[in-house]
Design a protein around this motif. Structure first.
Motif, PDB file in Angstrom:
ATOM      1  N   LYS A  27      -1.397   6.758 -16.373  1.00  0.00           N
ATOM      2  CA  LYS A  27      -0.083   6.424 -16.724  1.00  0.00           C
ATOM      3  C   LYS A  27       1.076   6.844 -15.581  1.00  0.00           C
ATOM      4  O   LYS A  27       0.522   7.736 -14.785  1.00  0.00           O
ATOM      5  N   ILE A  28       2.284   6.403 -15.732  1.00  0.00           N
ATOM      6  CA  ILE A  28       3.079   6.777 -14.850  1.00  0.00           C
ATOM      7  C   ILE A  28       4.384   7.352 -15.614  1.00  0.00           C
ATOM      8  O   ILE A  28       5.000   6.513 -16.496  1.00  0.00           O
ATOM      9  N   VAL A  29       5.090   8.691 -15.460  1.00  0.00           N
ATOM     10  CA  VAL A  29       6.018   8.922 -16.205  1.00  0.00           C
ATOM     11  C   VAL A  29       7.120   9.151 -14.931  1.00  0.00           C
ATOM     12  O   VAL A  29       7.087  10.054 -13.986  1.00  0.00           O
ATOM     13  N   ALA A  30       8.239   8.424 -15.145  1.00  0.00           N
ATOM     14  CA  ALA A  30       9.329   7.948 -14.091  1.00  0.00           C
ATOM     15  C   ALA A  30       9.828   9.519 -13.790  1.00  0.00           C
ATOM     16  O   ALA A  30      10.104   9.484 -12.512  1.00  0.00           O
ATOM     17  N   LYS A  31      10.315  10.089 -14.687  1.00  0.00           N
ATOM     18  CA  LYS A  31      10.920  11.411 -14.220  1.00  0.00           C
ATOM     19  C   LYS A  31      10.188  12.432 -13.579  1.00  0.00           C
ATOM     20  O   LYS A  31      10.633  13.043 -12.588  1.00  0.00           O
ATOM     21  N   ASP A  32       9.023  12.468 -13.876  1.00  0.00           N
ATOM     22  CA  ASP A  32       7.969  13.323 -13.260  1.00  0.00           C
ATOM     23  C   ASP A  32       7.742  12.769 -11.710  1.00  0.00           C
ATOM     24  O   ASP A  32       7.770  13.492 -10.696  1.00  0.00           O
ATOM     25  N   VAL A  33       7.656  11.496 -11.480  1.00  0.00           N
ATOM     26  CA  VAL A  33       7.512  10.882 -10.077  1.00  0.00           C
ATOM     27  C   VAL A  33       8.812  11.031  -9.330  1.00  0.00           C
ATOM     28  O   VAL A  33       8.489  11.574  -8.117  1.00  0.00           O
ATOM     29  N   ALA A  34       9.790  10.875  -9.917  1.00  0.00           N
ATOM     30  CA  ALA A  34      11.268  11.141  -9.277  1.00  0.00           C
ATOM     31  C   ALA A  34      11.363  12.375  -8.695  1.00  0.00           C
ATOM     32  O   ALA A  34      11.682  12.930  -7.563  1.00  0.00           O
ATOM     33  N   ALA A  35      10.875  13.456  -9.568  1.00  0.00           N
ATOM     34  CA  ALA A  35      10.955  14.819  -9.274  1.00  0.00           C
ATOM     35  C   ALA A  35       9.790  15.301  -8.062  1.00  0.00           C
ATOM     36  O   ALA A  35      10.386  16.117  -7.221  1.00  0.00           O
ATOM     37  N   ASP A  36       8.829  14.751  -8.204  1.00  0.00           N
ATOM     38  CA  ASP A  36       7.787  15.065  -7.294  1.00  0.00           C
ATOM     39  C   ASP A  36       7.969  14.497  -5.951  1.00  0.00           C
ATOM     40  O   ASP A  36       7.902  15.230  -4.776  1.00  0.00           O
ATOM     41  N   LEU A  37       8.645  13.280  -5.921  1.00  0.00           N
ATOM     42  CA  LEU A  37       8.933  12.752  -4.575  1.00  0.00           C
ATOM     43  C   LEU A  37      10.435  12.831  -3.990  1.00  0.00           C
ATOM     44  O   LEU A  37      10.756  12.772  -3.016  1.00  0.00           O
ATOM     45  N   GLY A  38      11.313  13.540  -4.905  1.00  0.00           N
ATOM     46  CA  GLY A  38      12.744  13.923  -4.588  1.00  0.00           C
ATOM     47  C   GLY A  38      13.449  12.924  -4.383  1.00  0.00           C
ATOM     48  O   GLY A  38      14.372  12.631  -3.580  1.00  0.00           O
ATOM     49  N   ILE A  39      13.178  11.747  -5.337  1.00  0.00           N
ATOM     50  CA  ILE A  39      14.233  10.256  -5.284  1.00  0.00           C
ATOM     51  C   ILE A  39      14.786  10.461  -6.850  1.00  0.00           C
ATOM     52  O   ILE A  39      14.310  11.154  -7.644  1.00  0.00           O
ATOM     53  N   SER A  40      15.344   9.099  -6.790  1.00  0.00           N
ATOM     54  CA  SER A  40      16.215   9.128  -8.215  1.00  0.00           C
ATOM     55  C   SER A  40      15.283   8.174  -9.229  1.00  0.00           C
ATOM     56  O   SER A  40      14.290   7.568  -8.483  1.00  0.00           O
ATOM     57  N   GLU A  41      15.385   8.548 -10.454  1.00  0.00           N
ATOM     58  CA  GLU A  41      14.591   7.847 -11.351  1.00  0.00           C
ATOM     59  C   GLU A  41      14.973   6.265 -11.194  1.00  0.00           C
ATOM     60  O   GLU A  41      13.954   5.456 -11.468  1.00  0.00           O
ATOM     61  N   ASP A  42      16.002   5.992 -10.803  1.00  0.00           N
ATOM     62  CA  ASP A  42      16.408   4.441 -10.709  1.00  0.00           C
ATOM     63  C   ASP A  42      15.241   3.827  -9.912  1.00  0.00           C
ATOM     64  O   ASP A  42      15.163   2.495  -9.750  1.00  0.00           O
ATOM     65  N   SER A  43      15.193   4.304  -8.493  1.00  0.00           N
ATOM     66  CA  SER A  43      14.342   4.245  -7.525  1.00  0.00           C
ATOM     67  C   SER A  43      12.813   3.826  -7.914  1.00  0.00           C
ATOM     68  O   SER A  43      12.275   2.940  -7.759  1.00  0.00           O
ATOM     69  N   VAL A  44      12.397   4.714  -8.724  1.00  0.00           N
ATOM     70  CA  VAL A  44      11.057   4.683  -9.378  1.00  0.00           C
ATOM     71  C   VAL A  44      11.021   3.500 -10.461  1.00  0.00           C
ATOM     72  O   VAL A  44      10.009   2.493 -10.364  1.00  0.00           O
ATOM     73  N   ARG A  45      12.135   3.390 -11.076  1.00  0.00           N
ATOM     74  CA  ARG A  45      12.104   2.194 -12.067  1.00  0.00           C
ATOM     75  C   ARG A  45      12.085   0.767 -11.592  1.00  0.00           C
ATOM     76  O   ARG A  45      11.694  -0.159 -11.961  1.00  0.00           O
ATOM     77  N   ARG A  46      12.931   0.919 -10.296  1.00  0.00           N
ATOM     78  CA  ARG A  46      12.837  -0.435  -9.353  1.00  0.00           C
ATOM     79  C   ARG A  46      11.390  -1.035  -8.686  1.00  0.00           C
ATOM     80  O   ARG A  46      10.991  -1.873  -9.205  1.00  0.00           O
ATOM     81  N   ASP A  47      10.834   0.097  -8.514  1.00  0.00           N
ATOM     82  CA  ASP A  47       9.480  -0.133  -8.038  1.00  0.00           C
ATOM     83  C   ASP A  47       8.390  -0.448  -8.961  1.00  0.00           C
ATOM     84  O   ASP A  47       7.664  -1.407  -9.045  1.00  0.00           O
ATOM     85  N   LEU A  48       8.695   0.225 -10.213  1.00  0.00           N
ATOM     86  CA  LEU A  48       7.907  -0.129 -11.463  1.00  0.00           C
ATOM     87  C   LEU A  48       8.172  -1.666 -11.899  1.00  0.00           C
ATOM     88  O   LEU A  48       7.279  -2.433 -12.287  1.00  0.00           O
ATOM     89  N   ARG A  49       9.550  -2.020 -11.772  1.00  0.00           N
ATOM     90  CA  ARG A  49       9.723  -3.556 -12.235  1.00  0.00           C
ATOM     91  C   ARG A  49       8.966  -4.645 -11.360  1.00  0.00           C
ATOM     92  O   ARG A  49       8.600  -5.232 -11.436  1.00  0.00           O
ATOM     93  N   ASP A  50       9.102  -4.112 -10.022  1.00  0.00           N
ATOM     94  CA  ASP A  50       8.338  -5.099  -9.028  1.00  0.00           C
ATOM     95  C   ASP A  50       6.901  -4.972  -9.188  1.00  0.00           C
ATOM     96  O   ASP A  50       6.372  -5.981  -9.318  1.00  0.00           O
ATOM     97  N   LEU A  51       6.181  -3.849  -9.492  1.00  0.00           N
ATOM     98  CA  LEU A  51       4.929  -3.827  -9.690  1.00  0.00           C
ATOM     99  C   LEU A  51       4.370  -4.633 -10.945  1.00  0.00           C
ATOM    100  O   LEU A  51       3.449  -5.430 -11.080  1.00  0.00           O
ATOM    101  N   ALA A  52       5.516  -4.497 -12.167  1.00  0.00           N
ATOM    102  CA  ALA A  52       5.064  -5.191 -13.297  1.00  0.00           C
ATOM    103  C   ALA A  52       5.097  -6.651 -13.012  1.00  0.00           C
ATOM    104  O   ALA A  52       4.511  -7.496 -13.707  1.00  0.00           O
ATOM    105  N   ALA A  53       5.998  -7.084 -12.263  1.00  0.00           N
ATOM    106  CA  ALA A  53       6.550  -8.505 -11.898  1.00  0.00           C
ATOM    107  C   ALA A  53       5.195  -9.164 -11.180  1.00  0.00           C
ATOM    108  O   ALA A  53       4.773 -10.343 -11.570  1.00  0.00           O
ATOM    109  N   GLU A  54       4.142  -8.233 -10.516  1.00  0.00           N
ATOM    110  CA  GLU A  54       3.127  -8.828 -10.073  1.00  0.00           C
ATOM    111  C   GLU A  54       1.858  -8.623 -10.780  1.00  0.00           C
ATOM    112  O   GLU A  54       0.715  -8.781 -10.557  1.00  0.00           O
TER     113      GLU A  54
END
Length: 251
Positions: free
Chosen positions: A19-46
């Protein structure tokens, strides 16, 4: 971190932890949750993940079309089918779902078995026409070609007028948190209608479906009698299901 690197990181995390928890990934990578959610949208579309509230889960490989699904884990489906077919008692009645695992169940039923089979799958009914002692009831409605089954209001209404000892139900995703899921809303509703008309419901799930999710929930865990799978007994997800009180029949 570049977008391609984030993508590989997310896919690796999904493979390792399930599983992926967006807020945890954002904190680990030092990026916004919006960026993680955009990446997940792209992966889901594929088709590489299934987005859920707060993150993502592994996507089921069983959402491709019917012909393509026949080539997915055929050995696992035969193992599951063998265990499921043994649950059908002489003189008993069974509601048999559509799909490729259910088709394997139909083929695994002994030809001399006297029983009643109720199905909304023309494919299942055809597979059982050479079983002389099996009474067949085919539920009509709009044909959902993806799974070669009938769905919609007419099919659900027909299901409400039958009953059986046993329901053998297929799903595309089995996950401790997401539950039992499938890829189409009407198909999910039809599966619920079928399950509601049986004394016991067992889920047919070959190993590739374990730990994955699809968009539409079919049933909560407390509504099923058990799960039939060829996944390893010590599989992490299988062990989690057992802690939830799910009876797991090993295939």
């Amino acid at each position: 971190m570049l977008a391609a690197e984030r993508r590989e990181h997310l896919l690796g995390l999904l493979a390792r932890t399930g599983k992926i928890v967006a807020k945890d990934v954002a904190a680990d990578l030092g990026i916004s949750e919006d960026s993680v959610r955009r990446d997940l949208r792209d992966l889901a579309a594929e088709g590489l993940c299934q987005r859920v509230y707060g993150g993502a889960l592994p996507a089921s490989p069983a959402v491709v079309d019917y012909d393509a699904r026949q080539a997915v884990a055929p050995d696992g489906k035969r193992k599951v089918a063998s265990v499921a077919a043994a649950l059908v008692q002489p003189g008993g009645s069974v509601i048999l779902d559509g799909g490729t695992t259910a088709l394997a169940v139909a083929r695994a039923l002994p030809k001399d078995l006297a029983c009643t089979v109720i199905t909304h799958s023309p494919t299942i009914a055809t597979a059982l026409t050479d079983h002389p002692l099996a009474e067949l009831f085919l539920l009509g409605g709009r044909v959902f070609k993806h799974s070669a089954v009938t769905c919609g209001a007419a099919a659900v209404e027909a299901a409400q007028n039958i009953s059986a000892d046993l329901c053998l139900l297929g799903v595309t995703g089995v996950h401790p948190e997401a539950g039992l899921t499938t890829g189409d809303a009407e198909e999910a509703a039809m599966k619920r209608a079928l399950s509601a008309r049986a004394a016991d419901t067992y889920i047919l799930a070959s190993g590739e479906k374990i730990g994955t999710a699809s968009p539409y929930r079919v049933l909560p865990w407390e509504k099923i009698t058990g799960l039939i799978t060829d996944a390893e007994a010590h599989d992490t997800v299988v062990e989690q299901l057992k802690t939830l009180g799910v009876e797991v029949l090993a295939a």
